[in-house]
Design a protein around this motif. Structure first.
Motif, PDB file in Angstrom:
ATOM      1  N   TRP A  94       0.816  -1.211   0.000  1.00  0.00           N
ATOM      2  CA  TRP A  94       0.000   0.000   0.000  1.00  0.00           C
ATOM      3  C   TRP A  94       0.852   1.264   0.000  1.00  0.00           C
ATOM      4  O   TRP A  94       0.477   2.284  -0.588  1.00  0.00           O
ATOM      5  N   ALA A  95       2.004   1.188   0.634  1.00  0.00           N
ATOM      6  CA  ALA A  95       2.874   2.371   0.740  1.00  0.00           C
ATOM      7  C   ALA A  95       3.855   2.481  -0.423  1.00  0.00           C
ATOM      8  O   ALA A  95       4.644   3.412  -0.469  1.00  0.00           O
ATOM      9  N   SER A 121       5.295  13.755  -0.945  1.00  0.00           N
ATOM     10  CA  SER A 121       4.460  13.220  -2.025  1.00  0.00           C
ATOM     11  C   SER A 121       4.808  13.905  -3.346  1.00  0.00           C
ATOM     12  O   SER A 121       5.973  14.017  -3.708  1.00  0.00           O
ATOM     13  N   GLN A 134       0.687  10.367  -2.033  1.00  0.00           N
ATOM     14  CA  GLN A 134       0.776   9.662  -0.746  1.00  0.00           C
ATOM     15  C   GLN A 134       0.311  10.522   0.422  1.00  0.00           C
ATOM     16  O   GLN A 134       0.486  11.746   0.447  1.00  0.00           O
ATOM     17  N   GLN A 151       1.316   6.560   4.814  1.00  0.00           N
ATOM     18  CA  GLN A 151       2.168   5.879   3.846  1.00  0.00           C
ATOM     19  C   GLN A 151       3.623   6.327   3.996  1.00  0.00           C
ATOM     20  O   GLN A 151       4.544   5.510   3.894  1.00  0.00           O
ATOM     21  N   ARG A 165       6.992   4.019   4.964  1.00  0.00           N
ATOM     22  CA  ARG A 165       8.214   4.056   4.156  1.00  0.00           C
ATOM     23  C   ARG A 165       9.431   4.565   4.923  1.00  0.00           C
ATOM     24  O   ARG A 165      10.556   4.531   4.412  1.00  0.00           O
TER      25      ARG A 165
END
Length: 236
Positions: A32-33, A60, A87, A91, A95
């Motif tokens: 998902w990330a 992002s 993002q 997220q 990360r």
């Protein structure tokens, strides 16, 4: 046309041997990330060289587009861009180990919150965004990484979600809370809001492509204040 037994058996054998090649697309629904985006690049970058003061830009689309608009800015410095368009703050938090800690930077610049607000369906608040920012900042501190927190760029409205009201006020409110937290922890504040803001609390037209993302002129403004914040945080 008569088919002999041997020809018939040959056809059967050939058909059994033939199997069409089927390409199975790898399922990334569990990522998902989007950890996969920079995984290979991270593996190849290696640890910082002696004397290198590496800085990771985590965010992002503002950060991802930056290296496309002005790649020289990143090429000639020990700056590592880890932006992924669209993002949201959780997220970025997922990360954080791979795209920040494992790269062993001297500092991290965290720009978060706008996409959370842009897709707000009632489940996002300043508190939820700030919680994720705090978690990232605490992870950085534990790993001796200097923290630089950003006042988000001004946004009057999101062109893809114009039904969302009070965007400018939400950004201002979030920025106030980020600054308050940064001051309480003695983190460096990187103010992207003030030099880009217009009379509506949106971005100045000469610095943006769509009211959200900067154009090259906007990024040039950001580069000067980013360099100054980095110098404040870790020196030359």
């Amino acid at each position: 046309m008569k088919i002999t037994l041997s020809l018939f058996l040959s056809l059967i054998f050939t058909s059994c041997l033939y199997r069409p090649t089927v390409t199975v697309k790898e399922d990334f629904s569990d990522d998902w990330a989007m950890l996969r985006k920079y995984q290979k690049e991270n593996d190849s970058i290696g640890p910082p060289k002696k004397g290198e003061k590496r800085v990771v830009f985590l965010g992002s689309s503002i950060f991802e587009i930056w290296k496309q608009k002005d790649p020289e800015y990143f090429r000639n410095r020990a700056y590592v861009d880890r932006g992924i368009s669209g993002q949201i703050s959780p997220q970025l938090l997922i990360r954080f180990r791979q795209d920040v800690i494992d790269l062993k930077p001297k500092a991290v610049i965290i720009l978060a919150g706008s996409n959370d607000l842009a897709g707000n369906r009632g489940h996002v608040s300043n508190e939820t965004i700030l919680s994720n920012i705090k978690s990232m900042a605490e992870l950085a501190k534990l790993n001796q990484i200097k923290v630089i927190l950003c006042k988000y760029l001004p946004i009057y409205e999101y062109p893809w979600n114009k039904s969302l009201k009070g965007t400018a006020e939400q950004i201002i409110s979030l920025n106030k809370e980020i600054v308050s937290y940064a001051e309480s922890e003695n983190f460096t504040i990187l103010d992207y809001f003030t030099p880009l803001v217009d009379e509506r609390n949106g971005q100045k037209a000469e610095y943006t492509t769509d009211g959200v993302h900067p154009n090259l002129a906007g990024y040039k403004v950001m580069e000067g204040i980013t360099d100054a914040a980095i110098m404040k945080a870790i020196g030359k």
